[in-house]
Design a protein around this motif. Structure first.
Motif, PDB file in Angstrom:
ATOM      1  N   TRP A   1       0.908  -1.159  -0.036  1.00 58.30           N
ATOM      2  CA  TRP A   1      -0.029  -0.026  -0.025  1.00 58.30           C
ATOM      3  C   TRP A   1       0.930   1.461   0.078  1.00 58.30           C
ATOM      4  N   ALA A   2       0.534   2.218  -1.105  1.00 59.00           N
ATOM      5  CA  ALA A   2       1.371   3.405  -1.074  1.00 59.00           C
ATOM      6  C   ALA A   2       2.720   3.071  -1.147  1.00 59.00           C
ATOM      7  N   GLY A   3       3.355   2.391  -1.778  1.00 58.61           N
ATOM      8  CA  GLY A   3       4.828   1.970  -2.036  1.00 58.61           C
ATOM      9  C   GLY A   3       5.310   1.227  -0.947  1.00 58.61           C
ATOM     10  N   LEU A   4       4.609   0.762   0.074  1.00 58.79           N
ATOM     11  CA  LEU A   4       5.138   0.282   1.105  1.00 58.79           C
ATOM     12  C   LEU A   4       4.394  -1.254   1.436  1.00 58.79           C
ATOM     13  N   GLU A   5       5.270  -2.320   1.975  1.00 56.08           N
ATOM     14  CA  GLU A   5       4.833  -3.435   2.348  1.00 56.08           C
ATOM     15  C   GLU A   5       4.728  -3.566   3.836  1.00 56.08           C
ATOM     16  N   HIS A   6       3.607  -3.992   4.419  1.00 60.86           N
ATOM     17  CA  HIS A   6       3.689  -3.910   5.971  1.00 60.86           C
ATOM     18  C   HIS A   6       2.850  -5.131   6.327  1.00 60.86           C
ATOM     19  N   ALA A   7       2.784  -5.018   7.487  1.00 65.32           N
ATOM     20  CA  ALA A   7       2.171  -6.101   8.625  1.00 65.32           C
ATOM     21  C   ALA A   7       2.178  -5.723   9.913  1.00 65.32           C
TER      22      ALA A   7
ATOM     23  N   ILE B   1      -1.254   3.856   7.809  1.00 66.37           N
ATOM     24  CA  ILE B   1      -0.329   4.413   6.612  1.00 66.37           C
ATOM     25  C   ILE B   1      -1.167   5.340   5.571  1.00 66.37           C
ATOM     26  N   GLN B   2      -0.527   6.726   5.476  1.00 63.93           N
ATOM     27  CA  GLN B   2      -1.323   7.493   4.801  1.00 63.93           C
ATOM     28  C   GLN B   2      -0.583   8.021   3.669  1.00 63.93           C
ATOM     29  N   PRO B   3      -0.843   7.679   2.521  1.00 59.68           N
ATOM     30  CA  PRO B   3      -0.085   8.241   1.263  1.00 59.68           C
ATOM     31  C   PRO B   3      -0.641   9.656   1.090  1.00 59.68           C
ATOM     32  N   GLY B   4       0.100  10.655   0.712  1.00 57.87           N
ATOM     33  CA  GLY B   4      -0.207  12.010   0.269  1.00 57.87           C
ATOM     34  C   GLY B   4       0.706  12.649  -0.738  1.00 57.87           C
ATOM     35  N   LEU B   5       0.218  13.823  -0.651  1.00 59.82           N
ATOM     36  CA  LEU B   5       1.125  14.669  -1.955  1.00 59.82           C
ATOM     37  C   LEU B   5       2.628  14.783  -1.671  1.00 59.82           C
ATOM     38  N   HIS B   6       3.062  14.728  -0.541  1.00 58.96           N
ATOM     39  CA  HIS B   6       4.454  14.742  -0.308  1.00 58.96           C
ATOM     40  C   HIS B   6       4.888  13.542   0.114  1.00 58.96           C
TER      41      HIS B   6
ATOM     42  N   ALA C   1       8.062   9.448   7.870  1.00 61.40           N
ATOM     43  CA  ALA C   1       7.986   9.820   6.622  1.00 61.40           C
ATOM     44  C   ALA C   1       8.719   9.200   5.496  1.00 61.40           C
ATOM     45  N   PHE C   2       8.296   8.654   4.441  1.00 63.50           N
ATOM     46  CA  PHE C   2       9.193   7.997   3.264  1.00 63.50           C
ATOM     47  C   PHE C   2       9.282   9.134   2.297  1.00 63.50           C
ATOM     48  N   PRO C   3      10.318   9.749   2.294  1.00 67.53           N
ATOM     49  CA  PRO C   3      10.082  10.821   1.089  1.00 67.53           C
ATOM     50  C   PRO C   3      10.348  10.314  -0.278  1.00 67.53           C
ATOM     51  N   GLU C   4       9.614  10.672  -1.137  1.00 65.05           N
ATOM     52  CA  GLU C   4       9.728  10.438  -2.560  1.00 65.05           C
ATOM     53  C   GLU C   4      11.133  10.424  -3.029  1.00 65.05           C
ATOM     54  N   ASP C   5      11.775  11.762  -2.696  1.00 62.36           N
ATOM     55  CA  ASP C   5      12.867  12.212  -3.307  1.00 62.36           C
ATOM     56  C   ASP C   5      14.314  11.618  -2.723  1.00 62.36           C
ATOM     57  N   ALA C   6      14.057  10.888  -1.723  1.00 57.56           N
ATOM     58  CA  ALA C   6      15.084  10.341  -0.737  1.00 57.56           C
ATOM     59  C   ALA C   6      14.815   8.689  -0.448  1.00 57.56           C
ATOM     60  N   PRO C   7      15.034   7.848  -1.516  1.00 55.84           N
ATOM     61  CA  PRO C   7      14.611   6.460  -1.162  1.00 55.84           C
ATOM     62  C   PRO C   7      15.424   5.719  -0.218  1.00 55.84           C
ATOM     63  N   ASP C   8      16.541   6.446   0.199  1.00 54.76           N
ATOM     64  CA  ASP C   8      17.323   5.539   1.292  1.00 54.76           C
ATOM     65  C   ASP C   8      17.473   6.204   2.379  1.00 54.76           C
ATOM     66  N   THR C   9      16.491   6.903   3.038  1.00 53.79           N
ATOM     67  CA  THR C   9      16.000   7.739   4.074  1.00 53.79           C
ATOM     68  C   THR C   9      14.914   7.831   4.537  1.00 53.79           C
ATOM     69  N   VAL C  10      14.669   7.901   5.834  1.00 50.29           N
ATOM     70  CA  VAL C  10      13.254   8.216   6.437  1.00 50.29           C
ATOM     71  C   VAL C  10      13.282   9.330   7.356  1.00 50.29           C
ATOM     72  N   GLU C  11      12.126  10.012   7.518  1.00 50.77           N
ATOM     73  CA  GLU C  11      12.069  11.218   8.598  1.00 50.77           C
ATOM     74  C   GLU C  11      11.430  10.582   9.815  1.00 50.77           C
ATOM     75  N   ILE C  12      11.876  10.864  10.967  1.00 49.82           N
ATOM     76  CA  ILE C  12      11.227  10.166  12.190  1.00 49.82           C
ATOM     77  C   ILE C  12      10.926  11.346  13.197  1.00 49.82           C
ATOM     78  N   VAL C  13       9.677  11.576  13.869  1.00 49.23           N
ATOM     79  CA  VAL C  13       9.395  12.303  15.071  1.00 49.23           C
ATOM     80  C   VAL C  13       9.149  11.220  15.994  1.00 49.23           C
ATOM     81  N   ASN C  14       9.632  11.138  17.278  1.00 49.51           N
ATOM     82  CA  ASN C  14       9.249  10.194  18.080  1.00 49.51           C
ATOM     83  C   ASN C  14       8.560  10.940  19.449  1.00 49.51           C
ATOM     84  N   PHE C  15       7.447  10.638  19.722  1.00 49.75           N
ATOM     85  CA  PHE C  15       6.779  11.373  20.990  1.00 49.75           C
ATOM     86  C   PHE C  15       6.895  10.437  22.112  1.00 49.75           C
TER      87      PHE C  15
END
Length: 401
Positions: free
Chosen positions: A140-146, A165-170, A243-257
């Protein structure tokens, strides 16, 4: 509820798919008859046949219990009549057997009614949870998950753990968290946060903006609960926003609460990503702070594993915590090439965590337990594009427990 329907609920009394709940009462009846015929007249035990409908009341349906009550009375009359008159148990014991059968049938009816009501409440709780945790396709949305969810309260089957998981404009965003507390109030809070995530995750460009929207929503929800006079006005939630940025396939952005640190599992082993350096959602009014966005590398052959504290705080009989990283390390070793079809696949990874937690705790869960694994789809033209959103109705990658 018919005997057949009730038999489907009694999984422990089924053999090869067939209901065998009638076997123990029948064996008891046969045993009492044989013992009565093989003992002397000074030790008549035919009256014990009253135990037959009593035992049936505990494990059989109403009609089966009633049938055993009638069978017990008929058997009593037949067996007692076979003895000479001076050794017969008599009318008094007959009344006891008949009355015992009647009471057993009534007791069975009450028990089945209560169990039906409990099943109805379970269905309501399950429907509520499925409404909050919407079903997602496994790709879903470019991701495989379980994901796997285990409720500490097996009767309620509802709690405050959530993931989406939420696909979006960014790009695609992932949200995993745990609302403090249990029950419908915790589910309501989780639903509020997920609703905001689905909107903000779709529209907002920056992950920090999504995080701010989530914090504001949590504060508004707490304010509303307080205004209604509820006692959960101080509720908070730990969560991880990815976040899984489309322009950076080898990185992720994380906010940890304030949540458990995500783990990256791949051919290189198991490594911990940024831990909970941020405050839980709902506490910024106490200590104002800006969300911290971590940009970290994530190889194409690595799978992200996110769990709630029900996993890391699971204990065995000696009080030892479940060693999550050590337990999943063999999964990375078993998939050295990162082929994506080995033990680091999301479905296999969450199954390993589920089995490990249940084995370590002996099935005694102290808190709701959630494990969620996700990775990018590496096939060309992945199957989880945004246009596939119409496929949400499937059960997807969620393991049932």
């Amino acid at each position: 509820m018919t005997d057949i329907e009730y038999g489907r609920q009694k999984q422990l009394l089924r053999v090869r798919g067939r209901n065998v709940s009638w076997v123990p009462p029948l064996l008891l009846l046969v045993g009492i008859v044989l013992l009565d015929f093989n003992t002397t007249e000074r030790f008549r035990i035919i009256t014990w046949i009253v135990l037959v409908p009593g035992s049936a009341a505990a494990i059989c349906g109403v009609w089966s219990t009633g049938a055993f009550a009638v069978l017990a009375v008929v058997t009593y009359v037949a067996v007692d009549s076979a003895w000479p008159n001076q050794y017969q148990a008599g009318l008094g014991d007959f009344v006891l057997v008949a009355l015992g059968g009647l009471l057993a049938t009534i007791a069975s009816g009450v028990r089945v009614s209560k169990e039906r009501q409990a099943l109805h409440f379970q269905d309501i709780a399950e429907t509520t949870r499925r409404t909050v945790l919407r079903p997602l396709p496994p790709r879903w949305a470019g991701l495989e998950h379980a994901g796997v969810y285990l409720a500490a309260d097996v009767d309620a089957r509802v709690g405050g753990d959530f993931y989406d998981i939420q696909p979006g404009l960014h790009g695609t965003r992932v949200f995993v968290g745990d609302v403090q507390g249990k029950g419908l109030a915790a589910v309501e809070t989780a639903a509020a946060l997920l609703g905001t995530f689905r909107e903000a995750g779709y529209h907002e460009k920056d992950l920090a903006s999504v995080a701010e929207r989530l914090e504001i929503r949590m504060l508004r929800h707490r304010s509303h609960s307080t205004a209604l006079g509820r006692d959960d006005g101080d509720r908070f939630a730990t969560a991880v926003l990815i976040a899984f940025p489309e322009d950076a396939p080898d990185t992720v952005e994380i906010v940890n609460f304030g949540h458990e640190a995500p783990l990256a599992v791949g051919p290189g082993g198991v490594r911990e990503l940024p831990s909970g350096d941020g405050l839980p959602l709902g506490l910024s009014d106490l200590v104002p702070t800006e969300p911290i966005v971590h940009r970290v590398p994530l190889a194409a052959d690595e799978t992200l594993l996110l769990v709630t504290d029900g996993v890391t705080e699971a204990r065995d009989r000696t009080g030892t915590f479940y060693p999550l990283a050590r337990d999943i390390a063999p999964a990375a070793a078993a998939d050295p090439g990162g082929a994506g079809r080995g033990d680091t696949a999301p479905r296999e990874l969450v199954r390993r965590v589920r089995d490990g937690v249940l084995r370590h705790s002996g099935g005694r869960l102290g808190d709701d337990t959630t494990a969620f694994a996700v990775r990018r789809i590496r096939e060309a033209g992945g199957e989880g594009s945004e246009e596939s959103e119409g496929g949400e109705g499937g059960e997807g990658g969620r393991l049932r427990s």
